[in-house]
Design an enzyme around this catalytic site. Structure first.
Site, short mmCIF file in Angstrom:
data_model
loop_
_atom_site.label_atom_id
_atom_site.label_comp_id
_atom_site.label_asym_id
_atom_site.label_seq_id
_atom_site.Cartn_x
_atom_site.Cartn_y
_atom_site.Cartn_z
N ILE A 1 -11.26 -7.83 0.29
CA ILE A 1 -11.31 -8.64 1.51
C ILE A 1 -11.36 -7.75 2.75
O ILE A 1 -10.46 -6.95 2.99
CB ILE A 1 -10.11 -9.60 1.58
CG1 ILE A 1 -10.24 -10.64 0.45
CG2 ILE A 1 -10.01 -10.27 2.96
CD1 ILE A 1 -9.15 -11.66 0.41
N ARG B 1 -8.79 0.58 -7.97
CA ARG B 1 -8.14 1.89 -8.08
C ARG B 1 -7.63 2.17 -9.49
O ARG B 1 -7.12 3.25 -9.76
CB ARG B 1 -6.97 1.97 -7.10
CG ARG B 1 -7.36 1.72 -5.67
CD ARG B 1 -6.15 1.41 -4.81
NE ARG B 1 -5.29 2.54 -4.58
CZ ARG B 1 -5.56 3.54 -3.74
NH1 ARG B 1 -6.68 3.51 -3.05
NH2 ARG B 1 -4.73 4.55 -3.57
N SER C 1 5.60 -1.49 -0.33
CA SER C 1 5.39 -0.84 -1.63
C SER C 1 6.60 0.00 -2.01
O SER C 1 7.27 0.58 -1.14
CB SER C 1 4.15 0.08 -1.50
OG SER C 1 4.12 1.02 -2.55
N ARG D 1 -6.58 -2.45 2.51
CA ARG D 1 -7.32 -1.47 3.31
C ARG D 1 -7.55 -1.97 4.73
O ARG D 1 -7.45 -1.21 5.69
CB ARG D 1 -8.65 -1.13 2.64
CG ARG D 1 -8.45 -0.38 1.32
CD ARG D 1 -9.75 0.08 0.72
NE ARG D 1 -9.54 0.80 -0.52
CZ ARG D 1 -9.50 0.25 -1.74
NH1 ARG D 1 -9.67 -1.06 -1.88
NH2 ARG D 1 -9.29 0.99 -2.81
N ARG E 1 -8.24 9.07 -9.63
CA ARG E 1 -9.03 9.03 -8.39
C ARG E 1 -9.44 10.46 -8.05
O ARG E 1 -8.60 11.30 -7.71
CB ARG E 1 -8.19 8.43 -7.26
CG ARG E 1 -7.81 6.96 -7.53
CD ARG E 1 -6.32 6.80 -7.53
NE ARG E 1 -5.89 5.50 -8.04
CZ ARG E 1 -4.79 4.89 -7.64
NH1 ARG E 1 -4.04 5.43 -6.71
NH2 ARG E 1 -4.43 3.76 -8.18
N HIS F 1 -6.37 -4.07 -8.35
CA HIS F 1 -5.72 -2.97 -7.63
C HIS F 1 -6.72 -2.31 -6.67
O HIS F 1 -6.73 -1.08 -6.50
CB HIS F 1 -5.18 -1.95 -8.63
CG HIS F 1 -3.90 -1.28 -8.20
ND1 HIS F 1 -2.67 -1.63 -8.68
CD2 HIS F 1 -3.66 -0.29 -7.32
CE1 HIS F 1 -1.74 -0.87 -8.12
NE2 HIS F 1 -2.32 -0.05 -7.28
N VAL G 1 0.87 -1.19 0.00
CA VAL G 1 0.00 0.00 0.00
C VAL G 1 0.90 1.24 0.00
O VAL G 1 1.73 1.39 0.90
CB VAL G 1 -0.93 0.02 1.24
CG1 VAL G 1 -1.80 1.28 1.26
CG2 VAL G 1 -1.81 -1.22 1.29
N GLY G 2 0.74 2.09 -1.00
CA GLY G 2 1.54 3.31 -1.07
C GLY G 2 1.20 4.24 0.09
O GLY G 2 0.10 4.20 0.64
N LYS H 1 1.38 -9.36 -9.91
CA LYS H 1 0.13 -8.86 -9.32
C LYS H 1 -0.64 -8.01 -10.34
O LYS H 1 -0.02 -7.21 -11.06
CB LYS H 1 0.48 -8.00 -8.10
CG LYS H 1 -0.67 -7.32 -7.43
CD LYS H 1 -0.20 -6.69 -6.12
CE LYS H 1 -1.24 -5.80 -5.50
NZ LYS H 1 -1.42 -4.54 -6.21
C1 GLV Z 1 -0.68 2.80 -5.84
O1 GLV Z 1 -0.36 1.72 -6.28
C2 GLV Z 1 -2.00 3.24 -5.64
O2 GLV Z 1 -2.94 2.50 -5.96
O3 GLV Z 1 -2.20 4.37 -5.16
#
Ligand code: GLV
Length: 389
Positions: free
Chosen positions: A310, A279, A107, A331, A165, A276, A79-80, A252
């Protein structure tokens, strides 16, 4: 102190304690967030088969992932910006994972560097890399991962370009956070977070700043990330990365049977069925619905892992029953970290473990290895992307 009974309790605390910009970073998908939502809601279409009067004693969730012993087949996903959710976040999460006996994946876009995490942990962790254009930087990343004794590389294939996003754009997301009136006002209400951040020097992208050419400060870092990802990537290049590393290699971001076959042809150690966390390509199928077909196609040749959606031990059980050999939470552990630091990650792992163990018992199983289609009631068309549920 509120009772922490489920992952959602950690999420609520996390939301209260972490600046909005970082909560939103974790808790969002791209564009309309349809895939982000369906990753979790599709699990609810799978029902469990209740069994009674079977010996449920001496249960075990112990398994292996890429040949490594795990207390349960649940790794922490890369996770970034984890070190922005809580000061020194990657170190805290890695410590919780190693104490619990599950893999931690760092990450590339972490705040604590590979070296830093290695110096503060005692077990080898996994390291995630993106497919970047800068060959020299990639080689150095692999060398640094080797020097840090990383046990596997997890190569992310579904982020050659970034899915948009909206929340991140609106919040002006950056690490360290940009100081605007709005972000300062919000951060001032997050006292525990602020004190933690004041007490650490780890506030930049530790694997990149000072390592990638021309990146010495955060402003040039944003330019670097915009330009760094390799849009020309193909399977030959993936093979080169695998050879460049030479050790355990996980791919992945596989969501398609043809891609799974190509990945299996490369002879990698595992693939992760993943979108992802919703995302990247919004409108893509949920991971859990794509899992059965991919297991069918390549499960006899390569370990199939899955992530995206999950949030409970029951979700883990469902993924394992549909043929996943291992799973990842991103998450779910981030909520714990933002809520309560290392103890919160431990709590998230305990919750998932307890839910997995108890559900296994009520399904009449004693060993995670025995979970299978016999434990589920799967609606017709669940594994058919052309069917609406
Ligand atoms: C990085 O991999 C992100 O999804 O923000």
């Amino acid at each position: 102190m509120p009772v922490i009974a489920e992952i959602e309790d950690l999420r609520r605390l996390y939301r209260r304690r972490t600046p909005r910009m970082f909560f939103d970073y974790a808790e969002s998908g791209s564009w309309s967030e349809q895939t982000f939502r369906e990753n979790t809601s599709d699990f609810a279409h799978l029902r469990l088969r209740q069994r009674v009067a079977v010996d449920m004693s001496n249960r075990s969730t112990a398994s292996t992932m890429i040949g490594q012993d795990v207390a349960m087949p649940v790794a922490l996903a890369p996770v970034g910006l984890t070190g922005m959710q809580c000061a020194d976040g990657e170190i805290k999460a890695a410590r919780a994972a190693e104490k619990f006996g599950v893999p931690f994946t760092l990450s590339t876009l972490s705040i604590c560097s590979i070296e830093d995490v290695a110096a503060h942990t005692s077990k080898p962790f996994w390291f995630q890399v993106y497919t970047l254009k800068d060959e020299e930087f990639m080689r150095r990343l692999f060398d640094r991962a080797r020097a840090a004794n990383c046990a596997a590389i997890v190569l992310t294939l579904d982020l050659q370009v970034l899915g948009q996003r909206h929340k991140d754009l609106r919040n002006g997301l950056s690490a360290p956070p940009k100081l605007t009136l709005k972000s300062i006002a919000n951060m001032m209400t997050k006292v525990q977070w602020g004190l933690g951040m004041l007490g650490t020097r780890r506030r930049f992208f530790g694997n990149v700043v000072g390592h990638a050419k021309g990146v010495t400060d955060p402003a040039s870092l944003s330019a670097w990330t915009a330009e760094a990802f390799d849009e020309t990537l193909d399977w030959d290049r993936v093979r080169q990365f695998r050879d460049m590393w030479g050790g355990k290699f996980i791919i992945k971001g596989i969501l398609d049977v043809e891609d799974a076959q190509k990945a299996a042809d490369l002879g990698v150690d595992a693939i992760v069925v993943s979108n992802h966390g919703g995302r990247q390509l919004d409108g893509a199928m949920s991971s859990i619905r794509m899992l059965p077909r991919i297991v069918d196609a390549v499960g006899d040749r390569v370990e199939v892992h899955m992530d995206s959606g999950i949030r409970s031990g029951q979700d883990v059980l469902k993924a394992l029953s549909l043929g996943a050999h291992g799973t990842y939470i991103g998450r779910a552990f981030t909520y714990g970290l933002g809520a309560m630091g290392e103890a919160g990650v431990t709590r998230a792992l305990q919750i998932i473990h307890k839910e997995l163990d108890t559900t296994m018992a009520l399904c009449g199983e004693r060993d995670v290895h025995n979970l299978g289609p016999q434990n589920l009631i799967v609606p017709q068309g669940f594994d058919d992307p052309t069917m609406r549920l």
